[in-house]
Design a protein around this motif. Structure first.
Motif, PDB file in Angstrom:
ATOM      1  N   ALA A   1       5.929   9.831   0.010  1.00 11.61           N
ATOM      2  CA  ALA A   1       4.635  10.339  -0.453  1.00 11.61           C
ATOM      3  C   ALA A   1       3.578   9.237  -0.451  1.00 11.61           C
ATOM      4  O   ALA A   1       2.437   9.451  -0.030  1.00 11.61           O
ATOM      5  N   ALA A   2       3.963   8.044  -0.910  1.00  9.09           N
ATOM      6  CA  ALA A   2       3.011   6.927  -0.975  1.00  9.09           C
ATOM      7  C   ALA A   2       2.546   6.506   0.413  1.00  9.09           C
ATOM      8  O   ALA A   2       1.349   6.284   0.644  1.00  9.09           O
ATOM      9  N   VAL A   3       3.492   6.408   1.344  1.00  9.11           N
ATOM     10  CA  VAL A   3       3.150   5.983   2.709  1.00  9.11           C
ATOM     11  C   VAL A   3       2.228   6.993   3.388  1.00  9.11           C
ATOM     12  O   VAL A   3       1.423   6.631   4.254  1.00  9.11           O
TER      13      VAL A   3
ATOM     14  N   ALA B   1       7.714   3.616   8.321  1.00  4.38           N
ATOM     15  CA  ALA B   1       7.225   2.831   7.184  1.00  4.38           C
ATOM     16  C   ALA B   1       7.879   3.281   5.880  1.00  4.38           C
ATOM     17  O   ALA B   1       8.261   2.457   5.041  1.00  4.38           O
ATOM     18  N   ALA B   2       8.028   4.593   5.713  1.00  2.91           N
ATOM     19  CA  ALA B   2       8.659   5.114   4.495  1.00  2.91           C
ATOM     20  C   ALA B   2      10.122   4.682   4.425  1.00  2.91           C
ATOM     21  O   ALA B   2      10.618   4.314   3.358  1.00  2.91           O
ATOM     22  N   GLY B   3      10.813   4.717   5.565  1.00  4.97           N
ATOM     23  CA  GLY B   3      12.214   4.305   5.587  1.00  4.97           C
ATOM     24  C   GLY B   3      12.385   2.841   5.255  1.00  4.97           C
ATOM     25  O   GLY B   3      13.287   2.465   4.495  1.00  4.97           O
ATOM     26  N   LEU B   4      11.518   1.994   5.809  1.00  7.99           N
ATOM     27  CA  LEU B   4      11.601   0.558   5.527  1.00  7.99           C
ATOM     28  C   LEU B   4      11.309   0.275   4.056  1.00  7.99           C
ATOM     29  O   LEU B   4      11.983  -0.555   3.432  1.00  7.99           O
ATOM     30  N   LEU B   5      10.312   0.966   3.517  1.00  7.79           N
ATOM     31  CA  LEU B   5       9.986   0.776   2.104  1.00  7.79           C
ATOM     32  C   LEU B   5      11.150   1.234   1.221  1.00  7.79           C
ATOM     33  O   LEU B   5      11.489   0.575   0.230  1.00  7.79           O
ATOM     34  N   ALA B   6      11.777   2.349   1.596  1.00  5.01           N
ATOM     35  CA  ALA B   6      12.914   2.846   0.833  1.00  5.01           C
ATOM     36  C   ALA B   6      14.077   1.854   0.873  1.00  5.01           C
ATOM     37  O   ALA B   6      14.748   1.626  -0.143  1.00  5.01           O
ATOM     38  N   LEU B   7      14.328   1.271   2.037  1.00  5.30           N
ATOM     39  CA  LEU B   7      15.397   0.272   2.140  1.00  5.30           C
ATOM     40  C   LEU B   7      15.129  -0.921   1.234  1.00  5.30           C
ATOM     41  O   LEU B   7      16.040  -1.444   0.587  1.00  5.30           O
TER      42      LEU B   7
ATOM     43  N   ALA C   1     -11.354   2.372  15.877  1.00 10.15           N
ATOM     44  CA  ALA C   1     -10.583   2.579  14.646  1.00 10.15           C
ATOM     45  C   ALA C   1     -10.793   1.493  13.594  1.00 10.15           C
ATOM     46  O   ALA C   1     -10.619   1.758  12.404  1.00 10.15           O
ATOM     47  N   GLY C   2     -11.153   0.300  14.030  1.00 14.59           N
ATOM     48  CA  GLY C   2     -11.261  -0.812  13.090  1.00 14.59           C
ATOM     49  C   GLY C   2     -12.120  -0.549  11.878  1.00 14.59           C
ATOM     50  O   GLY C   2     -11.686  -0.777  10.730  1.00 14.59           O
ATOM     51  N   PRO C   3     -13.346  -0.047  12.047  1.00 15.87           N
ATOM     52  CA  PRO C   3     -14.229   0.137  10.887  1.00 15.87           C
ATOM     53  C   PRO C   3     -13.709   1.110   9.841  1.00 15.87           C
ATOM     54  O   PRO C   3     -14.101   1.027   8.685  1.00 15.87           O
ATOM     55  N   ILE C   4     -12.839   2.053  10.260  1.00 22.05           N
ATOM     56  CA  ILE C   4     -12.332   2.994   9.254  1.00 22.05           C
ATOM     57  C   ILE C   4     -10.911   2.654   8.823  1.00 22.05           C
ATOM     58  O   ILE C   4     -10.511   2.995   7.714  1.00 22.05           O
ATOM     59  N   LEU C   5     -10.155   1.977   9.685  1.00 23.27           N
ATOM     60  CA  LEU C   5      -8.775   1.645   9.320  1.00 23.27           C
ATOM     61  C   LEU C   5      -8.724   0.630   8.181  1.00 23.27           C
ATOM     62  O   LEU C   5      -7.853   0.703   7.316  1.00 23.27           O
ATOM     63  N   GLU C   6      -9.665  -0.325   8.203  1.00 23.80           N
ATOM     64  CA  GLU C   6      -9.664  -1.354   7.159  1.00 23.80           C
ATOM     65  C   GLU C   6      -9.847  -0.751   5.768  1.00 23.80           C
ATOM     66  O   GLU C   6      -9.002  -0.961   4.882  1.00 23.80           O
ATOM     67  N   PRO C   7     -10.916   0.035   5.525  1.00 24.62           N
ATOM     68  CA  PRO C   7     -11.058   0.616   4.180  1.00 24.62           C
ATOM     69  C   PRO C   7      -9.962   1.624   3.856  1.00 24.62           C
ATOM     70  O   PRO C   7      -9.526   1.726   2.707  1.00 24.62           O
ATOM     71  N   MET C   8      -9.486   2.375   4.872  1.00 25.10           N
ATOM     72  CA  MET C   8      -8.427   3.352   4.620  1.00 25.10           C
ATOM     73  C   MET C   8      -7.113   2.667   4.262  1.00 25.10           C
ATOM     74  O   MET C   8      -6.360   3.150   3.419  1.00 25.10           O
ATOM     75  N   MET C   9      -6.838   1.536   4.907  1.00 23.19           N
ATOM     76  CA  MET C   9      -5.584   0.826   4.628  1.00 23.19           C
ATOM     77  C   MET C   9      -5.614   0.238   3.223  1.00 23.19           C
ATOM     78  O   MET C   9      -4.630   0.337   2.477  1.00 23.19           O
ATOM     79  N   VAL C  10      -6.746  -0.359   2.860  1.00 25.29           N
ATOM     80  CA  VAL C  10      -6.864  -0.945   1.522  1.00 25.29           C
ATOM     81  C   VAL C  10      -6.842   0.151   0.458  1.00 25.29           C
ATOM     82  O   VAL C  10      -6.068   0.094  -0.508  1.00 25.29           O
ATOM     83  N   GLY C  11      -7.688   1.174   0.649  1.00 31.65           N
ATOM     84  CA  GLY C  11      -7.738   2.260  -0.323  1.00 31.65           C
ATOM     85  C   GLY C  11      -6.429   3.024  -0.387  1.00 31.65           C
ATOM     86  O   GLY C  11      -5.951   3.370  -1.478  1.00 31.65           O
ATOM     87  N   GLY C  12      -5.820   3.277   0.792  1.00 31.84           N
ATOM     88  CA  GLY C  12      -4.565   4.014   0.828  1.00 31.84           C
ATOM     89  C   GLY C  12      -3.420   3.257   0.184  1.00 31.84           C
ATOM     90  O   GLY C  12      -2.546   3.853  -0.462  1.00 31.84           O
ATOM     91  N   SER C  13      -3.395   1.940   0.343  1.00 29.83           N
ATOM     92  CA  SER C  13      -2.328   1.140  -0.263  1.00 29.83           C
ATOM     93  C   SER C  13      -2.414   1.169  -1.785  1.00 29.83           C
ATOM     94  O   SER C  13      -1.399   1.312  -2.480  1.00 29.83           O
ATOM     95  N   LEU C  14      -3.634   1.053  -2.305  1.00 30.18           N
ATOM     96  CA  LEU C  14      -3.804   1.072  -3.758  1.00 30.18           C
ATOM     97  C   LEU C  14      -3.501   2.460  -4.333  1.00 30.18           C
ATOM     98  O   LEU C  14      -2.802   2.590  -5.344  1.00 30.18           O
ATOM     99  N   ILE C  15      -4.031   3.492  -3.677  1.00 34.10           N
ATOM    100  CA  ILE C  15      -3.749   4.852  -4.146  1.00 34.10           C
ATOM    101  C   ILE C  15      -2.267   5.161  -3.983  1.00 34.10           C
ATOM    102  O   ILE C  15      -1.676   5.860  -4.808  1.00 34.10           O
ATOM    103  N   GLY C  16      -1.656   4.616  -2.914  1.00 30.67           N
ATOM    104  CA  GLY C  16      -0.232   4.844  -2.684  1.00 30.67           C
ATOM    105  C   GLY C  16       0.629   4.349  -3.834  1.00 30.67           C
ATOM    106  O   GLY C  16       1.661   4.960  -4.144  1.00 30.67           O
ATOM    107  N   VAL C  17       0.236   3.247  -4.466  1.00 28.87           N
ATOM    108  CA  VAL C  17       0.987   2.739  -5.624  1.00 28.87           C
ATOM    109  C   VAL C  17       0.966   3.772  -6.750  1.00 28.87           C
ATOM    110  O   VAL C  17       2.002   4.073  -7.368  1.00 28.87           O
TER     111      VAL C  17
END
Length: 202
Positions: free
Chosen positions: A53-55, A67-73, A144-160
């Motif tokens: 769900a987080a990934v 990514a989910a599998g690696l995180l689970a491991l 993709a760069g201009p949107i991937l950067e904020p999405m990756m940062v925001g998604g990682s924090l929300i993912g927690v």
């Protein structure tokens, strides 16, 4: 033996993935029950699902399973449950997820290169994929760069937060389900044993 008598075509499989027969909620409950019946511990199952769900809140579309599998491991959780957890990211939730994670990243100060632009995520991802297909790394970064950067940062924090929410929700539910099921199984075994003993005496 348990397969379908008539194989579904590609369109039917796509419709089933897009909107499962019986509804998404019922399909989700079915998968949770199937997971809870495995031998994995409540922690392993709950943490694994939470990883998936987080990934799903990261922009790693196409890599969520990996990514989910690696995180689970890394967390000693169920890889299978992590794969199931990626259903949180689906065609119905991705527009909301992309917008929220993008805005969260922008709020944190990332992605300033698209100030004032109305973001068309689908168009940008399509352009990025086309550039990648043509091995145009510069085009990928431009699209993709201009949107991937904020999405990756925001998604990682929300993912927690998403991980914690799903884990705290599922851990007690799966634990209670397993305990109840074990009591039922023990009761059934006891009844069968008593019936066999009575039959032997008779």
């Amino acid at each position: 033996m348990f397969g379908r008598r008539s194989k579904r075509g590609g369109k039917a499989r796509f419709r089933q993935w897009l909107w499962p027969v019986g509804g998404i909620r019922r399909s989700g409950q079915y998968m949770i029950h199937r997971l809870a019946r495995t031998k994995a511990s409540p922690y392993s199952l709950a943490a694994g699902f939470a990883c998936g769900a987080a990934v799903s809140f990261t922009p790693l579309v196409g890599l969520h399973f990996v990514a989910a599998g690696l995180l689970a491991l890394c967390m000693r959780a169920s890889v299978i449950a992590s794969a199931v957890g990626t259903i949180v990211g689906n065609p119905w939730t991705f527009p909301f997820i992309w917008l929220v994670t993008y805005e969260a990243g922008r709020w944190l100060g990332f992605g300033g290169g698209v100030e004032g632009e109305r973001i068309d995520f689908v168009s940008r991802f399509q352009r990025a994929c086309d550039a990648l297909w043509n091995l145009d790394l510069g085009g990928v970064a431009h699209a993709a760069g201009p949107i991937l950067e904020p999405m990756m940062v925001g998604g990682s924090l929300i993912g927690v937060a998403v991980w914690l929410a799903f884990f705290l929700l599922l851990f007690p539910v799966i634990g209670a389900y397993k305990r109840t099921r074990e009591v039922r199984l023990q009761s059934g075994r006891a009844r069968r044993s008593a019936a066999l003993s009575a039959g032997a005496k008779g």
